[in-house]
Motif scaffolding. Structure first.
Motif: not given
Ligand SMILES: [Ca+2]
Length: 166
Positions: A138-160
């Motif tokens: 699951v990632f947080l989407s800034q474009a969607a006002q902080g809403k959550w979206v499920d995603e393929v785990c083998r995707t490279a993303k920043r994280y907190v």
């Protein structure tokens, strides 16, 4: 700085403050307030959030946060979501998506936090989650006002990462 903070979590510390919030030295007999602070990242109540240096796959991101003494960020209410969004905008401008510590890897469709605990708060975007067995992270989407979206785990993303502080 406490032993635990300096050895495991160099970005958190106990500051000794006087009643005006000024940092003071520890002297015997002197009254002081103990206060948790985040030397890096940003504070949300009893946790610090710290933005990653770069993008990673979910599993690597999760391992990195654990190695640093924390976990991937798990916002527990709207206030934490807002703090996380503000911090994300400041610390990683232009980054719209970052991993959270939420997954349904163990049981398809049953999203839990990375500690395996049930979620008491969730913030799904419209029509999410929708990835079925293919998308378990699951990632947080800034474009969607902080809403959550499920995603393929083998995707490279920043994280907190988040760190619980005393
Ligand atoms: Ca899934």
């Amino acid at each position: 700085m406490s032993e635990e903070c300096s050895s495991i979590k160099p970005w958190c510390a106990i500051a000794l403050l006087d009643k005006c919030g000024r940092s003071i030295q520890v002297k015997s007999g002197l009254s002081y307030w103990e206060m948790s602070v985040c030397l890096r990242g940003t504070k949300a109540h009893k946790k610090c959030y710290l933005m990653s240096e770069g993008p990673k796959h979910f599993h690597e991101a999760n391992e990195d946060c654990i190695a640093k003494g924390g976990t991937l960020a798990i916002p527990r209410n709207n206030e934490e979501t807002n703090i996380l969004r503000d911090y994300g905008r400041k610390s990683a401008p232009g980054t719209s998506e970052f991993w959270l510590g939420v997954t349904d890897m163990a049981h398809e469709g049953r999203f839990v936090d990375v500690n395996g605990m049930a979620l008491l708060y969730s913030n799904w975007d419209r029509a999410q989650p929708n990835g079925g067995k293919r998308e378990n992270c699951v990632f947080l989407s800034q474009a969607a006002q902080g809403k959550w979206v499920d995603e393929v785990c083998r995707t490279a993303k920043r994280y907190v990462c988040e760190f619980l502080i005393p």
